[in-house]
Write a protein that holds these residues in place. Sequence first.
Motif, PDB file in Angstrom:
ATOM      1  N   THR A 360       6.905   8.156 -12.478  1.00 22.28           N
ATOM      2  CA  THR A 360       7.200   6.749 -12.209  1.00 22.28           C
ATOM      3  C   THR A 360       6.775   6.307 -10.815  1.00 22.28           C
ATOM      4  O   THR A 360       6.942   5.129 -10.475  1.00 22.28           O
ATOM      5  CB  THR A 360       8.707   6.496 -12.376  1.00 22.28           C
ATOM      6  OG1 THR A 360       9.436   7.383 -11.517  1.00 22.28           O
ATOM      7  CG2 THR A 360       9.128   6.723 -13.822  1.00 22.28           C
ATOM      8  N   ASP A 361       6.232   7.219 -10.024  1.00 20.52           N
ATOM      9  CA  ASP A 361       5.793   6.873  -8.672  1.00 20.52           C
ATOM     10  C   ASP A 361       4.498   7.601  -8.362  1.00 20.52           C
ATOM     11  O   ASP A 361       4.501   8.775  -8.003  1.00 20.52           O
ATOM     12  CB  ASP A 361       6.866   7.242  -7.645  1.00 20.52           C
ATOM     13  CG  ASP A 361       6.509   6.798  -6.227  1.00 20.52           C
ATOM     14  OD1 ASP A 361       5.382   6.285  -6.025  1.00 20.52           O
ATOM     15  OD2 ASP A 361       7.347   6.971  -5.323  1.00 20.52           O
ATOM     16  N   ALA A 362       3.385   6.904  -8.529  1.00 16.07           N
ATOM     17  CA  ALA A 362       2.068   7.513  -8.320  1.00 16.07           C
ATOM     18  C   ALA A 362       1.368   6.934  -7.091  1.00 16.07           C
ATOM     19  O   ALA A 362       0.141   6.953  -7.002  1.00 16.07           O
ATOM     20  CB  ALA A 362       1.201   7.314  -9.563  1.00 16.07           C
ATOM     21  N   ARG A 363       2.156   6.436  -6.135  1.00 20.30           N
ATOM     22  CA  ARG A 363       1.538   5.804  -4.964  1.00 20.30           C
ATOM     23  C   ARG A 363       0.703   6.778  -4.150  1.00 20.30           C
ATOM     24  O   ARG A 363      -0.287   6.383  -3.530  1.00 20.30           O
ATOM     25  CB  ARG A 363       2.630   5.178  -4.085  1.00 20.30           C
ATOM     26  CG  ARG A 363       3.263   3.926  -4.685  1.00 20.30           C
ATOM     27  CD  ARG A 363       4.439   3.449  -3.855  1.00 20.30           C
ATOM     28  NE  ARG A 363       5.540   4.412  -3.878  1.00 20.30           N
ATOM     29  CZ  ARG A 363       6.666   4.268  -3.182  1.00 20.30           C
ATOM     30  NH1 ARG A 363       6.842   3.204  -2.411  1.00 20.30           N
ATOM     31  NH2 ARG A 363       7.627   5.171  -3.263  1.00 20.30           N
ATOM     32  N   GLN A 364       1.074   8.035  -4.138  1.00 26.00           N
ATOM     33  CA  GLN A 364       0.326   9.042  -3.371  1.00 26.00           C
ATOM     34  C   GLN A 364      -0.543   9.933  -4.265  1.00 26.00           C
ATOM     35  O   GLN A 364      -0.971  11.006  -3.841  1.00 26.00           O
ATOM     36  CB  GLN A 364       1.305   9.910  -2.581  1.00 26.00           C
ATOM     37  CG  GLN A 364       2.069   9.164  -1.506  1.00 26.00           C
ATOM     38  CD  GLN A 364       1.126   8.588  -0.455  1.00 26.00           C
ATOM     39  OE1 GLN A 364       0.222   9.275   0.039  1.00 26.00           O
ATOM     40  NE2 GLN A 364       1.311   7.320  -0.121  1.00 26.00           N
ATOM     41  N   LEU A 365      -0.805   9.472  -5.463  1.00 25.83           N
ATOM     42  CA  LEU A 365      -1.587  10.282  -6.395  1.00 25.83           C
ATOM     43  C   LEU A 365      -2.985  10.562  -5.870  1.00 25.83           C
ATOM     44  O   LEU A 365      -3.492  11.684  -5.974  1.00 25.83           O
ATOM     45  CB  LEU A 365      -1.659   9.585  -7.762  1.00 25.83           C
ATOM     46  CG  LEU A 365      -2.461  10.296  -8.851  1.00 25.83           C
ATOM     47  CD1 LEU A 365      -1.921  11.696  -9.107  1.00 25.83           C
ATOM     48  CD2 LEU A 365      -2.454   9.481 -10.146  1.00 25.83           C
ATOM     49  N   GLY A 366      -3.642   9.551  -5.298  1.00 23.64           N
ATOM     50  CA  GLY A 366      -4.990   9.747  -4.762  1.00 23.64           C
ATOM     51  C   GLY A 366      -5.025  10.800  -3.671  1.00 23.64           C
ATOM     52  O   GLY A 366      -5.938  11.638  -3.638  1.00 23.64           O
ATOM     53  N   ALA A 367      -4.034  10.770  -2.773  1.00 26.70           N
ATOM     54  CA  ALA A 367      -3.980  11.763  -1.692  1.00 26.70           C
ATOM     55  C   ALA A 367      -3.740  13.160  -2.258  1.00 26.70           C
ATOM     56  O   ALA A 367      -4.332  14.146  -1.797  1.00 26.70           O
ATOM     57  CB  ALA A 367      -2.875  11.394  -0.707  1.00 26.70           C
ATOM     58  N   ALA A 368      -2.876  13.255  -3.269  1.00 28.18           N
ATOM     59  CA  ALA A 368      -2.599  14.551  -3.876  1.00 28.18           C
ATOM     60  C   ALA A 368      -3.845  15.119  -4.544  1.00 28.18           C
ATOM     61  O   ALA A 368      -4.159  16.317  -4.394  1.00 28.18           O
ATOM     62  CB  ALA A 368      -1.467  14.416  -4.897  1.00 28.18           C
ATOM     63  N   LEU A 369      -4.573  14.285  -5.283  1.00 24.37           N
ATOM     64  CA  LEU A 369      -5.785  14.752  -5.956  1.00 24.37           C
ATOM     65  C   LEU A 369      -6.854  15.156  -4.946  1.00 24.37           C
ATOM     66  O   LEU A 369      -7.574  16.139  -5.156  1.00 24.37           O
ATOM     67  CB  LEU A 369      -6.325  13.674  -6.888  1.00 24.37           C
ATOM     68  CG  LEU A 369      -5.447  13.317  -8.095  1.00 24.37           C
ATOM     69  CD1 LEU A 369      -6.115  12.223  -8.931  1.00 24.37           C
ATOM     70  CD2 LEU A 369      -5.175  14.545  -8.960  1.00 24.37           C
ATOM     71  N   ALA A 370      -6.973  14.411  -3.847  1.00 27.33           N
ATOM     72  CA  ALA A 370      -7.980  14.729  -2.835  1.00 27.33           C
ATOM     73  C   ALA A 370      -7.702  16.076  -2.191  1.00 27.33           C
ATOM     74  O   ALA A 370      -8.613  16.898  -1.999  1.00 27.33           O
ATOM     75  CB  ALA A 370      -8.030  13.627  -1.771  1.00 27.33           C
ATOM     76  N   GLN A 371      -6.441  16.339  -1.862  1.00 27.53           N
ATOM     77  CA  GLN A 371      -6.101  17.614  -1.231  1.00 27.53           C
ATOM     78  C   GLN A 371      -6.226  18.760  -2.228  1.00 27.53           C
ATOM     79  O   GLN A 371      -6.699  19.852  -1.876  1.00 27.53           O
ATOM     80  CB  GLN A 371      -4.694  17.552  -0.641  1.00 27.53           C
ATOM     81  CG  GLN A 371      -4.608  16.701   0.608  1.00 27.53           C
ATOM     82  CD  GLN A 371      -3.359  16.975   1.418  1.00 27.53           C
ATOM     83  OE1 GLN A 371      -2.615  17.927   1.153  1.00 27.53           O
ATOM     84  NE2 GLN A 371      -3.108  16.145   2.418  1.00 27.53           N
TER      85      GLN A 371
END
Length: 516
Positions: A360-371
């Motif tokens: 329900t909270d994917a605001r940091q999804l891009g950062a997680a995928l990048a790392q």
Amino acid sequence: MSSTQSATTTRAAPQAKTVAIVGAGLVGGLAALYFAEAGWNVHVYEMRTDIRNEKFSRERSINLALSERGLSALRGARGVDLRALMELAVPMQGRMIHARDGTQVSQPYGVFGECINSVDRRMLNEVLLDAANALPNVQMYFQHELRSASLDAGQCVFFNRTTNESVTVHADLVVGADGAHSAIRRELMRPARMDYAQQYIDSVYLELTIPPAAKGSPQAIEPGSQFVLDPHHLHIWPRKTYMMIALPNPDGSFTCTVFAPSSMLDAIQTPAALFDLFERDFGDAVALIGRDRLEREFFNNPRGPLITVKCGPYHLGDKAVIIGDAAHAMVPFYGQGMNCGFEDVRVLFEHFQRHGVSATDARQLGAALAQYSAARHTDVAAMCDLALANYTEMRASVISTKYLACRWIERVLHLVAPRTIVPLYTLVSFTNVPYAECMSRGRALRKTSETILKVVSAVSVVGGLVGTAWVAKRAGVRGPMVRAWIAAMGLAPAHDAVRNGAIALLEGALAQVKQL
């Protein structure tokens, strides 16, 4: 009034995000479980039919070697009954090397009884699909072939082979788990500006079968068993430029795989030529396979290519990521393909947790995928290289005197300092140490063992250290003199623990000899 008040004071619960997983193989099945158990709405799309409904498997049948990395990932899925699963596995404690004259020599994997586990590919795939399918937030669509995708918009277009219709779907995240020839990777290349490389080696694989013995047959290795070879070993017939391996199955059979240059196999055009080769190089296996079965399977079973795929990055913003063979296909010689793919899922969710990503909270999804993409690429590129190098080890090095001597030294050092001095194979197969670190530490230890081998080259490999200690005893050598001797011989490994382990090893040998 109360209804009006409720409407103004109550907030709607946040909706769960949707993930579209392309590929319902082993890695896709485990990914579906992880996402579903984390609360995501999961939609799985598979190009082929549901393997659970097929009488005969269309999957490759190279047995899977399930080791610690895969087990760790499976432990993270609540829907997997790991205890029941392991009851269907056959533990293998080492390699069994078959010489041309039929002599067999065991080479244990670890010094503390460690085992890898032979499991059936189809069985494991079905277990994962059943576990995911049992969850209410998972939907599966078979015979859906990906035709195109606009990944930056989270859109995929599939062709339904059953209805011959085009199906357009949207998802908050697209996960490509569709294998070495991934369609999602193809769609990811341009927008992600992906570097890509693939390599086919000159060898192919061909599968054969050693059937189980009939109950009560004298062929069985022990009463009550249907195995005709020791089931607790991975059997190898190493012949320098080619080899055959055999892994046990729970039904008492063995799946054999011949790895050889395609030109060599192509040259075998007649049964006579086939039997000449096998009776010369794999003589003890001919009677176990059976001449009729050997001829039938050799000339009718397909030959598979062996490919390595490296690419990067693995993701596109917060919209898509590829895992498993779609991101890093590797040759099967380290038994890490499935384990590495399962580890992808576990590591991906570790990055989600670090960044607070949830259903329900994917605001940091891009950062997680990048790392995840950056860190994982370094490790799996190392594993691809290790897998390729292990082909040489399995078909040639396992019968090399130098290899066996270095391996013996490393195992003794590991006994002396089990936490700090760990052989490469142990690091890869029995720990979760990142692959790149495994490669670095393994190479450093091999350099050290080669140095030690030079030092003790005047004595036998097996009795060398004890023999050195015996001579030291006769000469009145004490601990400090052992240390001075090692320093004088130039034994200065980069890792202090290795150097100290070598000193302890020689001092320990000296102490044992004093008691004789």
